[in-house]
Design a protein around this motif. Structure first.
Motif, PDB file in Angstrom:
ATOM      1  N   GLU A 438       0.829  -1.209   0.000  1.00 30.29           N
ATOM      2  CA  GLU A 438       0.000   0.000   0.000  1.00 30.29           C
ATOM      3  C   GLU A 438       0.862   1.257   0.000  1.00 30.29           C
ATOM      4  O   GLU A 438       0.557   2.234  -0.694  1.00 30.29           O
ATOM      5  N   ILE A 439       1.932   1.240   0.803  1.00 26.80           N
ATOM      6  CA  ILE A 439       2.804   2.411   0.858  1.00 26.80           C
ATOM      7  C   ILE A 439       3.490   2.616  -0.490  1.00 26.80           C
ATOM      8  O   ILE A 439       3.631   3.742  -0.971  1.00 26.80           O
ATOM      9  N   TYR A 440       3.876   1.505  -1.143  1.00 22.55           N
ATOM     10  CA  TYR A 440       4.485   1.631  -2.476  1.00 22.55           C
ATOM     11  C   TYR A 440       3.516   2.319  -3.435  1.00 22.55           C
ATOM     12  O   TYR A 440       3.896   3.202  -4.201  1.00 22.55           O
ATOM     13  N   ARG A 441       2.268   1.885  -3.401  1.00 24.05           N
ATOM     14  CA  ARG A 441       1.279   2.490  -4.301  1.00 24.05           C
ATOM     15  C   ARG A 441       1.095   3.976  -3.997  1.00 24.05           C
ATOM     16  O   ARG A 441       0.996   4.794  -4.903  1.00 24.05           O
ATOM     17  N   LEU A 442       1.085   4.316  -2.710  1.00 26.44           N
ATOM     18  CA  LEU A 442       0.936   5.719  -2.319  1.00 26.44           C
ATOM     19  C   LEU A 442       2.081   6.563  -2.835  1.00 26.44           C
ATOM     20  O   LEU A 442       1.885   7.635  -3.418  1.00 26.44           O
ATOM     21  N   VAL A 443       3.305   6.057  -2.614  1.00 27.48           N
ATOM     22  CA  VAL A 443       4.480   6.817  -3.039  1.00 27.48           C
ATOM     23  C   VAL A 443       4.466   6.989  -4.556  1.00 27.48           C
ATOM     24  O   VAL A 443       4.719   8.082  -5.074  1.00 27.48           O
ATOM     25  N   ALA A 444       4.119   5.905  -5.262  1.00 28.55           N
ATOM     26  CA  ALA A 444       4.062   5.996  -6.726  1.00 28.55           C
ATOM     27  C   ALA A 444       3.005   7.003  -7.166  1.00 28.55           C
ATOM     28  O   ALA A 444       3.224   7.793  -8.093  1.00 28.55           O
ATOM     29  N   ALA A 445       1.858   7.014  -6.466  1.00 29.85           N
ATOM     30  CA  ALA A 445       0.788   7.946  -6.836  1.00 29.85           C
ATOM     31  C   ALA A 445       1.207   9.383  -6.558  1.00 29.85           C
ATOM     32  O   ALA A 445       0.948  10.289  -7.359  1.00 29.85           O
ATOM     33  N   LEU A 446       1.867   9.607  -5.433  1.00 30.71           N
ATOM     34  CA  LEU A 446       2.318  10.962  -5.100  1.00 30.71           C
ATOM     35  C   LEU A 446       3.310  11.460  -6.134  1.00 30.71           C
ATOM     36  O   LEU A 446       3.264  12.611  -6.563  1.00 30.71           O
ATOM     37  N   SER A 447       4.207  10.574  -6.526  1.00 26.47           N
ATOM     38  CA  SER A 447       5.191  10.967  -7.524  1.00 26.47           C
ATOM     39  C   SER A 447       4.508  11.234  -8.862  1.00 26.47           C
ATOM     40  O   SER A 447       4.821  12.211  -9.543  1.00 26.47           O
ATOM     41  N   ALA A 448       3.544  10.409  -9.200  1.00 24.47           N
ATOM     42  CA  ALA A 448       2.832  10.625 -10.466  1.00 24.47           C
ATOM     43  C   ALA A 448       2.099  11.962 -10.450  1.00 24.47           C
ATOM     44  O   ALA A 448       1.907  12.586 -11.489  1.00 24.47           O
ATOM     45  N   ASP A 449       1.726  12.420  -9.250  1.00 23.47           N
ATOM     46  CA  ASP A 449       1.072  13.726  -9.132  1.00 23.47           C
ATOM     47  C   ASP A 449       2.051  14.887  -9.165  1.00 23.47           C
ATOM     48  O   ASP A 449       1.656  16.040  -8.992  1.00 23.47           O
ATOM     49  N   GLY A 450       3.335  14.588  -9.314  1.00 21.52           N
ATOM     50  CA  GLY A 450       4.295  15.666  -9.504  1.00 21.52           C
ATOM     51  C   GLY A 450       5.244  15.913  -8.351  1.00 21.52           C
ATOM     52  O   GLY A 450       5.955  16.907  -8.322  1.00 21.52           O
ATOM     53  N   MET A 451       5.274  15.014  -7.375  1.00 16.63           N
ATOM     54  CA  MET A 451       6.216  15.198  -6.279  1.00 16.63           C
ATOM     55  C   MET A 451       7.555  14.592  -6.681  1.00 16.63           C
ATOM     56  O   MET A 451       7.598  13.607  -7.405  1.00 16.63           O
ATOM     57  N   ALA A 452       8.637  15.208  -6.234  1.00 17.32           N
ATOM     58  CA  ALA A 452       9.958  14.615  -6.406  1.00 17.32           C
ATOM     59  C   ALA A 452      10.262  13.809  -5.156  1.00 17.32           C
ATOM     60  O   ALA A 452      10.120  14.313  -4.053  1.00 17.32           O
ATOM     61  N   VAL A 453      10.645  12.545  -5.334  1.00 13.88           N
ATOM     62  CA  VAL A 453      10.818  11.653  -4.188  1.00 13.88           C
ATOM     63  C   VAL A 453      12.257  11.136  -4.141  1.00 13.88           C
ATOM     64  O   VAL A 453      12.802  10.716  -5.175  1.00 13.88           O
TER      65      VAL A 453
END
Lengths: 504, 345
Positions: A438-453
């Protein structure tokens, strides 16, 4: 079989912590006069195994045999009395005391109730000579010694206790070059005198040089064990990392955004040798993984990006704005750090989940200058729905949540501030497999929304499965970078361990 | 509604009501133990000491509640951020001496004298705060040192025999009444209400609790935890000045003994109310009950003819008892303990 000659044997040791099986039916056989290398990734169970052998922890199952007889140590003192000592990576030398007092600590020789200094000195000198410090004045204060010599003093301490088994936990981590060679000489000498040595190290070339036997641990279980002659480095690496990816990684779209995080010539302040300056650009929508062994400088790098750790040199910019040192200023510039120690640094555990969710952005839940509990509950429910936080109620104590849900609360806290750059330090440590995905999906979604991770992790599959690019740290700095098809476990390990091989 | 059920959108408003209600219950429960203690004490006093419920004793108790209460609120703020302030008694003494020495009984000079005393109290609080946040001195040690320091200053300044008089203009603060209630009690109520609102209803209060419960995590969330901690010590110093003014107005002369008192009452009151010595846990309401309990206890002891020594013994014993009870899990199932239990690797 060879148990007649084994001095110390572990049989079927199993140890579980909440959410993790740290050790899974592990066996180990230590024979006198032999150096036994214990290798494995971070978290493979080496430390747990050593802690059980030295009486610091008790196994859930399995037994420890000393000279073929089952023993149960109530604590480290009993293990020491039985002849088993350990020298840990974090040295336990008392800096304000003399070398002699350190060596004899807990073993003081007395005569009619008073310290017998003459007898102590003889014993200390003999022990120091065996570790190659024969020239050292026992009255030197320990803090005046180099790290390498402090380590040798610890080994001398084990010798004074007439230890038959000595565990060296990553002794080479603080040593280099000729210091390391000196240590090897000492270790070989001890083996020649009949001591059984357990040697834990990440430096595989040294392991294959020094060891007589090798045991590879992975996920708490023994993968293989045998004479060192049967092992080469590629085999050890393969056995250390070769496992199925146990969590599903979401697909990562190619980053197309602009550079958000721009790092130039960054050198995190450090007491030891200064690492190479780092240049790094991270674009919106990009996830950069940072791999490397514990102590390789990964966390320090991340913390200096977050303004948490001082910088010796270099600049950090977010969307063109400089990020000065200092937690508050970095946060204001749009940087959010999810720290490694969730329970002590990420969350205020005694507070209810709603309070942790709003802690970094309390202004959002004020009404007329006063805190609105209703608004705070609404904010929590919003984040609960977005991140899938499993809590019964906004009032639930944060300490009651599972590790994965706690981590989601940490994420929620930062998402309230809308950061441009998200820095993750071991985001899934102590998190069960389902919550990991779940955390992987969240991080991927946040990055897809334009966050630099930027994500530091000891979990290799995670770094590989969730990164567009991977930086590999070694010796305090970034030693290599992998991208695209070159990102795989073998390449990461080769760079992390500085073994000759592929890519750079 | 079953606990642990997965949250659903439809249940939103109902859940809000339920959790708000539970919150009220929890608050009430946290007051239960000290309130029960107060009830038992009042009962015992009534049975054993016939003259206890006289107007005179009542007035004394109300004054004591006011005086101890003002300092206990400051102490509570410091305890909540994980500190302790042992310098309160010294600041009370210093305030009395500053007023007496500067004004020498002249009401014209009282205003300046109060300003000086306020500055001195704030200075002591700031010194405590700086020692704690900048030098990482344990609060117990830092405030004990300033306690001794201030005592020394008083003794050196007055050569051990404070002189001068308290201007009569100050006495309304100590012995005045409004609506039949002693002014010191009003002062305490105002201070307690302000502190209660700040703690429970503002962002500052939230940050203060978070700082006390886990300073590191709070600082990493972008909160100026050091300012908050230092601010609590300054607030405690200022409230000690207020208590000093109340006391000076009440007794009307300089009490040389006063400046030597370590004054354990503020700690005792906060702790029997249930404020955790470990920081981050406790409400002003608990302090109010604790103050009342302690003031009644002290007044009862005086009725029984106990001297100052016996009262100190009782204050000390009360602190020990309360801490022991807190430690054995009476006040709350502390999250700290739970944290320790679930083996962190």
């Amino acid at each position: 079989m060879a148990s007649s000659t084994a001095v110390l044997q572990a049989r079927g040791l199993t140890k579980s912590f909440p959410g993790v099986r740290a050790l899974d039916r592990a066996d180990l056989t230590c024979r006198p006069g032999r150096v036994h290398a214990l290798v494995g990734e971070n978290g493979a169970g080496k430390s747990t195994l050593v802690r059980i052998l030295t009486g610091n922890q008790r196994p859930d199952e399995g037994e420890v045999l000393l000279d073929g007889q089952p023993v149960r140590f109530a604590g480290p003192r009993e293990a020491m009395a039985a002849g088993i000592s350990a020298v840990y990576q974090e040295l336990t030398v008392l800096p304000a005391m003399s070398v002699a007092d350190n060596v004899m600590l807990g073993q003081e020789r007395t005569s009619r109730g008073l310290l017998d200094r003459a007898a102590q000195d003889r014993e200390v000198r003999a022990a120091l000579a065996r570790v190659g410090l024969g020239d050292l004045d026992p009255r030197t204060r320990a803090e005046d010694l180099s790290l390498a010599n402090q380590q040798l003093v610890e080994i001398a301490r084990a010798l004074v206790r007439r230890s038959r088994v000595i565990v060296l936990d990553e002794p080479s981590a603080v040593l280099s070059g000729d210091k390391l060679e000196a240590l090897f000489t000492v270790v070989r000498g001890l083996a020649a005198e009949g001591v059984a040595v357990v040697y834990i190290s990440h430096l595989l070339e040294e392991v294959t040089d020094l060891a007589d036997d090798v045991t590879v641990l992975r996920d708490g279980a023994v993968v293989s064990t045998g004479p060192a002659a049967e092992y080469d480095i590629p085999r050890i690496i393969r056995e250390m990392v070769g496992r199925d990816v146990d969590a599903v990684f979401p697909p990562l779209p190619e980053p197309t955004g602009e550079v958000v995080l721009r790092v130039r010539g960054l050198v995190p302040a450090s007491r030891g040798r200064a690492p190479e300056p780092l240049d790094l650009d991270v674009r919106a929508g990009e996830i950069v993984g940072v791999a490397g062994m514990v102590g390789s400088g990964r966390s320090r790098l991340l913390r200096s990006l977050a303004g948490e750790h001082p910088r010796a040199a270099g600049t950090v910019e977010v969307a063109g704005r400089p990020v000065p040192t200092g937690t508050r200023r970095a946060i204001a510039a749009g940087v959010a750090l999810v720290p490694e120690e969730r329970k002590t640094e990420g969350l205020v555990l005694p507070l209810p989940v709603r309070a942790n969710t709003t802690l970094a952005a309390l202004g959002q839940v004020l009404r007329g200058g006063f805190l609105s509990t209703r608004r705070e509950r609404d904010v929590f429910r919003e984040e609960q729905a977005r991140l899938g936080i499993r809590a019964s109620d906004p009032e639930q104590g944060t300490w009651q949540l599972s590790g994965g849900n706690q981590q989601k609360v940490v994420l929620a806290k930062w998402l309230r501030r809308g950061p441009r750059v998200l820095l993750l330090d071991e985001p899934t440590r102590g998190v069960d497999v389902g919550a990991k995905a779940e955390i992987y999906r969240l991080v991927a979604a946040l990055s897809a929304d334009g966050m630099a991770v930027v994500m530091v992790s000891s979990d290799l599959p995670e770094v590989i499965g969730l990164s567009h690019r991977v930086l590999v740290c070694r010796g305090g700095g970034v030693a290599g970078e992998l991208a695209g098809a070159a990102i795989n476990e073998e390449n990461v390990m080769h760079i992390a361990l500085d073994t000759a091989g592929s890519s750079r | 509604m079953t606990t642990g059920a997965p949250p659903t959108e439809a249940a939103g408003p109902a859940r809000a009501g339920a959790s708000a209600g539970r919150d009220v219950v929890r608050r009430a429960l946290s007051l239960l133990a000290p309130l029960a203690g107060l009830a038992v004490l009042l009962l015992v006093a009534a049975v054993t000491t016939p003259g206890f419920y006289s107007a005179g004793v009542l007035q004394l108790v109300l004054f004591q509640i006011g005086l101890i209460g003002v300092t206990a609120v400051g102490q509570t703020l410091v305890l909540l951020v994980g500190g302790i302030d042992l310098s309160i008694g010294a600041v009370i003494g210093l305030t009395t001496v500053v007023i007496a020495e500067h004004s020498r009984g002249d009401g014209e000079r009282l205003g300046v004298a109060i300003l000086l005393a306020t500055a001195a109290g704030a200075g002591v609080g700031l010194l405590n705060g700086l020692l704690v946040v900048r030098r990482q001195v344990p609060a117990f040690v830092a405030t004990f040192a300033t306690f001794v320091l201030v005592q020394g200053v008083i003794t050196a300044w007055t050569r051990g025999a404070p002189s001068g008089n308290i201007p009569g203009e100050l006495s309304p603060l100590g012995i005045g009444r409004w609506l039949g209630i002693p002014v010191p009690l009003w002062a305490f109520l105002v201070v307690a209400v302000v502190a209660g609102v700040v703690l429970g209803r503002t962002g500052l209060g939230r940050r203060l609790y978070a700082t006390g419960a886990n300073e590191r995590a709070t600082a990493l969330s972008g909160v100026r935890t050091r300012w908050i901690i230092a601010g609590c010590f300054v607030a405690s110093g200022l409230l000690a000045v207020l208590a000093g003014l109340i006391n000076a107005g009440y007794i009307g002369y300089v009490d040389a003994r006063l400046s030597r008192s370590l004054d354990p009452n503020s700690v005792a009151a906060a702790v029997i109310g249930g404020i955790a010595l470990t920081g981050g846990r406790g409400r002003i309401g608990q302090t109010v009950v604790g103050v009342t309990l302690l003031a009644v206890l002290l007044a009862w002891l005086r009725q029984l003819g106990a001297g100052a020594g016996a009262q100190l013994v009782v204050s000390g014993a009360v602190i020990l008892l309360a801490v022991w009870l807190q430690g054995s899990g009476w006040a709350a199932r502390s999250p700290r303990r739970i944290k320790q239990r679930d083996g962190v690797r």
